[in-house]
Design a protein around this motif. Sequence first.
Motif, PDB file in Angstrom:
ATOM      1  N   THR A  24      74.822   6.723  53.431  1.00 31.88           N
ATOM      2  CA  THR A  24      74.923   5.633  52.462  1.00 31.88           C
ATOM      3  C   THR A  24      73.721   4.686  52.511  1.00 31.88           C
ATOM      4  O   THR A  24      73.597   3.808  51.654  1.00 31.88           O
ATOM      5  CB  THR A  24      76.221   4.824  52.688  1.00 31.88           C
ATOM      6  OG1 THR A  24      76.252   4.364  54.044  1.00 31.88           O
ATOM      7  CG2 THR A  24      77.450   5.672  52.398  1.00 31.88           C
ATOM      8  N   ASP A  25      72.836   4.854  53.491  1.00 32.95           N
ATOM      9  CA  ASP A  25      71.614   4.040  53.608  1.00 32.95           C
ATOM     10  C   ASP A  25      70.441   4.643  52.837  1.00 32.95           C
ATOM     11  O   ASP A  25      69.357   4.064  52.816  1.00 32.95           O
ATOM     12  CB  ASP A  25      71.207   3.906  55.083  1.00 32.95           C
ATOM     13  CG  ASP A  25      72.210   3.122  55.905  1.00 32.95           C
ATOM     14  OD1 ASP A  25      72.801   2.163  55.363  1.00 32.95           O
ATOM     15  OD2 ASP A  25      72.394   3.468  57.087  1.00 32.95           O
ATOM     16  N   ILE A  26      70.652   5.793  52.230  1.00 37.01           N
ATOM     17  CA  ILE A  26      69.574   6.538  51.577  1.00 37.01           C
ATOM     18  C   ILE A  26      69.471   6.142  50.100  1.00 37.01           C
ATOM     19  O   ILE A  26      70.476   5.972  49.410  1.00 37.01           O
ATOM     20  CB  ILE A  26      69.835   8.063  51.726  1.00 37.01           C
ATOM     21  CG1 ILE A  26      69.912   8.434  53.208  1.00 37.01           C
ATOM     22  CG2 ILE A  26      68.796   8.885  50.996  1.00 37.01           C
ATOM     23  CD1 ILE A  26      68.692   8.057  54.020  1.00 37.01           C
ATOM     24  N   ASN A  27      68.225   6.049  49.602  1.00 40.21           N
ATOM     25  CA  ASN A  27      67.993   5.685  48.206  1.00 40.21           C
ATOM     26  C   ASN A  27      67.671   6.921  47.355  1.00 40.21           C
ATOM     27  O   ASN A  27      67.739   8.054  47.854  1.00 40.21           O
ATOM     28  CB  ASN A  27      66.879   4.631  48.100  1.00 40.21           C
ATOM     29  CG  ASN A  27      65.535   5.137  48.586  1.00 40.21           C
ATOM     30  OD1 ASN A  27      65.306   6.331  48.748  1.00 40.21           O
ATOM     31  ND2 ASN A  27      64.632   4.207  48.821  1.00 40.21           N
ATOM     32  N   ALA A  28      67.292   6.699  46.113  1.00 41.20           N
ATOM     33  CA  ALA A  28      66.986   7.803  45.194  1.00 41.20           C
ATOM     34  C   ALA A  28      65.795   8.631  45.664  1.00 41.20           C
ATOM     35  O   ALA A  28      65.677   9.811  45.316  1.00 41.20           O
ATOM     36  CB  ALA A  28      66.732   7.261  43.788  1.00 41.20           C
ATOM     37  N   ASN A  34      65.315   0.003  51.283  1.00 39.54           N
ATOM     38  CA  ASN A  34      64.885  -1.312  51.745  1.00 39.54           C
ATOM     39  C   ASN A  34      66.066  -2.208  52.079  1.00 39.54           C
ATOM     40  O   ASN A  34      66.077  -2.873  53.126  1.00 39.54           O
ATOM     41  CB  ASN A  34      63.997  -1.963  50.681  1.00 39.54           C
ATOM     42  CG  ASN A  34      63.454  -3.290  51.114  1.00 39.54           C
ATOM     43  OD1 ASN A  34      62.798  -3.392  52.134  1.00 39.54           O
ATOM     44  ND2 ASN A  34      63.734  -4.317  50.339  1.00 39.54           N
ATOM     45  N   ASP A  35      67.072  -2.255  51.227  1.00 41.10           N
ATOM     46  CA  ASP A  35      68.221  -3.122  51.494  1.00 41.10           C
ATOM     47  C   ASP A  35      68.977  -2.680  52.740  1.00 41.10           C
ATOM     48  O   ASP A  35      69.489  -3.510  53.495  1.00 41.10           O
ATOM     49  CB  ASP A  35      69.150  -3.214  50.287  1.00 41.10           C
ATOM     50  CG  ASP A  35      69.734  -1.886  49.864  1.00 41.10           C
ATOM     51  OD1 ASP A  35      69.059  -0.849  49.969  1.00 41.10           O
ATOM     52  OD2 ASP A  35      70.900  -1.883  49.399  1.00 41.10           O
ATOM     53  N   SER A  39      69.692  -4.717  56.327  1.00 46.62           N
ATOM     54  CA  SER A  39      70.997  -4.773  56.996  1.00 46.62           C
ATOM     55  C   SER A  39      70.894  -4.322  58.447  1.00 46.62           C
ATOM     56  O   SER A  39      71.516  -4.919  59.337  1.00 46.62           O
ATOM     57  CB  SER A  39      72.012  -3.902  56.257  1.00 46.62           C
ATOM     58  OG  SER A  39      72.292  -4.443  54.990  1.00 46.62           O
ATOM     59  N   MET A  40      70.103  -3.297  58.702  1.00 43.22           N
ATOM     60  CA  MET A  40      69.931  -2.807  60.070  1.00 43.22           C
ATOM     61  C   MET A  40      69.193  -3.843  60.916  1.00 43.22           C
ATOM     62  O   MET A  40      69.540  -4.064  62.086  1.00 43.22           O
ATOM     63  CB  MET A  40      69.202  -1.461  60.071  1.00 43.22           C
ATOM     64  CG  MET A  40      70.024  -0.350  59.420  1.00 43.22           C
ATOM     65  SD  MET A  40      69.110   1.191  59.278  1.00 43.22           S
ATOM     66  CE  MET A  40      69.665   1.988  60.801  1.00 43.22           C
ATOM     67  N   ILE A  41      68.191  -4.491  60.359  1.00 41.52           N
ATOM     68  CA  ILE A  41      67.481  -5.558  61.062  1.00 41.52           C
ATOM     69  C   ILE A  41      68.444  -6.692  61.396  1.00 41.52           C
ATOM     70  O   ILE A  41      68.431  -7.231  62.507  1.00 41.52           O
ATOM     71  CB  ILE A  41      66.273  -6.056  60.228  1.00 41.52           C
ATOM     72  CG1 ILE A  41      65.167  -4.993  60.227  1.00 41.52           C
ATOM     73  CG2 ILE A  41      65.761  -7.404  60.723  1.00 41.52           C
ATOM     74  CD1 ILE A  41      64.043  -5.258  59.234  1.00 41.52           C
ATOM     75  N   SER A  42      69.321  -7.037  60.459  1.00 41.85           N
ATOM     76  CA  SER A  42      70.318  -8.087  60.701  1.00 41.85           C
ATOM     77  C   SER A  42      71.271  -7.698  61.822  1.00 41.85           C
ATOM     78  O   SER A  42      71.628  -8.525  62.667  1.00 41.85           O
ATOM     79  CB  SER A  42      71.102  -8.383  59.420  1.00 41.85           C
ATOM     80  OG  SER A  42      70.262  -8.954  58.453  1.00 41.85           O
TER      81      SER A  42
END
Length: 150
Positions: A24-28, A34-35, A39-42
Amino acid sequence: MSRLILHFPEQQFYFTTQLTVRITDINAGKHLANDSMISMISEARARFLYQFGIEEVGENEVGIIVTDLATTYRTAAFARDTLIFEVGLMDLNKYGGDIIFRITKARNGELVALAKSGFVFYHFAASKVMPMPEDFRMRFPGVNCLPDYA
């Protein structure tokens, strides 16, 4: 090539944690979005603070708020990659400083990204920035301070 250049002294890292890139962290583009990286950095920041006994908002209504975030990407990460987040501090001042991140792939050590997140101490009930508590500063004696730190 990135317009932003981030460089962190090796001795400023205090904590390491691992996070796995979820599908679910993967983009097109089929890599870590990036988002999701934000979230992972947070999450890595929250784990770092917890490890050192620092509440993001304490009983006295004083806590830490993020003021900015800068990230430079070096290579893509993909679903199921395990990422190592090295977390540290630098450039402390009277009210806060920077939490720094070096993110690498666990399998080969390849640098994925560097990031830094500015923070200040904030009194939520009074809605104002507060000076850094001395007990916070004392937990990290090796952290560099900006010249105007007082």
